[in-house]
Design a protein around this motif. Structure first.
Motif, short mmCIF file in Angstrom:
data_model
loop_
_atom_site.label_atom_id
_atom_site.label_comp_id
_atom_site.label_asym_id
_atom_site.label_seq_id
_atom_site.Cartn_x
_atom_site.Cartn_y
_atom_site.Cartn_z
N VAL A 88 0.81 -1.23 -0.08
CA VAL A 88 0.06 0.01 -0.07
C VAL A 88 0.89 1.13 -0.10
O VAL A 88 1.63 1.52 0.89
CB VAL A 88 -0.99 0.11 1.26
CG1 VAL A 88 -1.68 1.38 1.20
CG2 VAL A 88 -1.89 -1.22 1.24
N ILE A 89 0.58 2.17 -1.01
CA ILE A 89 1.37 3.68 -0.92
C ILE A 89 0.09 4.43 -0.58
O ILE A 89 -0.98 4.51 -0.88
CB ILE A 89 1.61 3.78 -2.33
CG1 ILE A 89 2.75 3.08 -2.82
CG2 ILE A 89 2.26 5.38 -2.08
CD1 ILE A 89 3.31 3.14 -4.17
N SER A 90 0.64 5.19 0.65
CA SER A 90 -0.32 5.91 1.26
C SER A 90 0.09 7.45 1.46
O SER A 90 1.24 7.53 2.06
CB SER A 90 -1.04 5.63 2.77
OG SER A 90 -1.92 6.65 3.35
N LEU A 91 -0.64 8.49 0.91
CA LEU A 91 0.17 9.91 1.12
C LEU A 91 -1.13 10.82 1.10
O LEU A 91 -1.93 10.68 0.79
CB LEU A 91 1.20 10.37 0.07
CG LEU A 91 0.57 10.45 -1.62
CD1 LEU A 91 1.46 11.01 -2.33
CD2 LEU A 91 0.50 8.94 -2.04
N SER A 92 -0.73 12.08 1.58
CA SER A 92 -1.71 12.96 1.77
C SER A 92 -1.27 14.53 1.40
O SER A 92 0.03 14.70 1.35
CB SER A 92 -2.36 13.25 3.14
OG SER A 92 -2.98 14.36 3.35
N PHE A 93 -2.13 15.27 0.55
CA PHE A 93 -1.64 16.24 0.10
C PHE A 93 -2.34 17.65 0.98
O PHE A 93 -2.12 18.73 0.75
CB PHE A 93 -2.34 16.61 -1.23
CG PHE A 93 -1.54 16.14 -2.56
CD1 PHE A 93 -0.46 15.58 -2.29
CD2 PHE A 93 -1.80 16.03 -3.74
CE1 PHE A 93 0.39 14.82 -3.13
CE2 PHE A 93 -1.38 15.49 -4.72
CZ PHE A 93 0.05 14.79 -4.33
N ALA A 94 -2.65 17.09 2.14
CA ALA A 94 -3.00 18.29 3.08
C ALA A 94 -2.37 19.33 3.54
O ALA A 94 -2.92 20.41 3.85
CB ALA A 94 -3.73 17.52 4.52
#
Length: 269
Positions: A88-94
């Motif tokens: 799983v690749i998980s990232l956020s642009f928040a």
């Protein structure tokens, strides 16, 4: 963070049925748009903890919840077997709230570099050849456009080879940089950059199993999603996942009852 809530036994309204509903829908790329404070980030954290190989053997996080206790028609605990089985690749642009395109681009690239750092074990052994190792090390805040646009697709390829399984990709708050670009006058530049990044990651990517993006708004398909004909958009008025984000009336009343506040039900309503 889903793990933090479960480990500390904090109050939690069970939304794990979303895992089954999303998996069985079999949509390749799903964009979920909801207002702020509707639990989007928590559900993305929940998906990561359920599917990621990094959380293999962590069924304890889901014990007693719908996804763990539910049986398939043949009486099998089908979904228990899926826990911890996918890269799983998980990232956020928040956090991308910069006032110029250059700063926003650098921050997006830096976030991608931070994701790469989580998988630096790929540089060991012979999974990668020397050219690929060199490309891996070039991932940085100042990498060239051609490399930035391909970077996430490259990482899915490497993880697919390492684990022998396609990758689940989770992108939270995809639209935060778009909103800042609109307000600060660099919309066209960011759209061009983002379109190339999203196209290679979500459209022309044979190493992708499934993907979920969340955001507050639905940015027009004509701008950054023009090539994504595999995109399923789920808004607040869609029939899909209606009870997976936010609280239903029944959940609110049950929460009040648990805390001895049943008499306040109508006032809350």
């Amino acid at each position: 963070d889903f793990e933090k809530i479960r480990v500390n036994n904090y109050f939690y309204i069970d939304k794990t049925s979303f895992i089954q509903e999303w998996w069985e829908a079999a949509d390749e790329v799903t964009l979920i748009a909801r207002p702020r404070r509707f639990g989007k980030t928590l559900n993305m954290s929940m998906l990561e903890k359920f599917f990621s190989v990094k959380y293999q053997g962590r069924g304890d996080l889901f014990q007693g919840l719908n996804i763990w206790e539910g049986k398939s028609p043949d009486g099998d605990y089908k979904y228990r077997k899926l826990q911890g089985t996918y890269p799983v690749i998980s990232l956020s642009f928040a956090d991308i709230k910069e006032t110029t395109f250059l700063e926003a681009r650098q921050k997006i690239c830096k976030i991608i570099q931070m994701v790469y750092n989580q998988f630096d074990f790929l540089l060991e052994g012979d999974i990668l050849n020397e050219n690929e190792k060199n490309d891996f090390r070039k991932i940085s805040a100042d990498m060239e456009n051609y490399l930035a646009s391909l970077s996430l697709k490259m990482l899915t390829d490497l993880l697919n080879r390492y684990y022998g399984k396609k990758v689940i990709f989770l992108l939270d708050e995809y639209d935060t940089p778009m909103q800042e670009a609109y307000v600060n006058g660099y919309w066209d530049e960011l759209v061009a950059f983002t379109r190339n990044l999203f196209n290679s990651t979500f459209k022309t990517n044979p190493y992708l199993e499934r993907a979920v993006m969340t955001g507050i708004t639905r940015v027009s398909k004509e701008s950054i999603f023009s090539d994504l004909n595999n995109l399923k958009v789920v808004t607040a008025t869609s029939s899909k996942y209606t009870d997976s984000f936010g609280f239903t009336e029944g959940e609110v009343f049950a929460a009040l009852k648990e805390y001895g506040l049943s008499g306040q039900g109508q006032k809350v309503k």
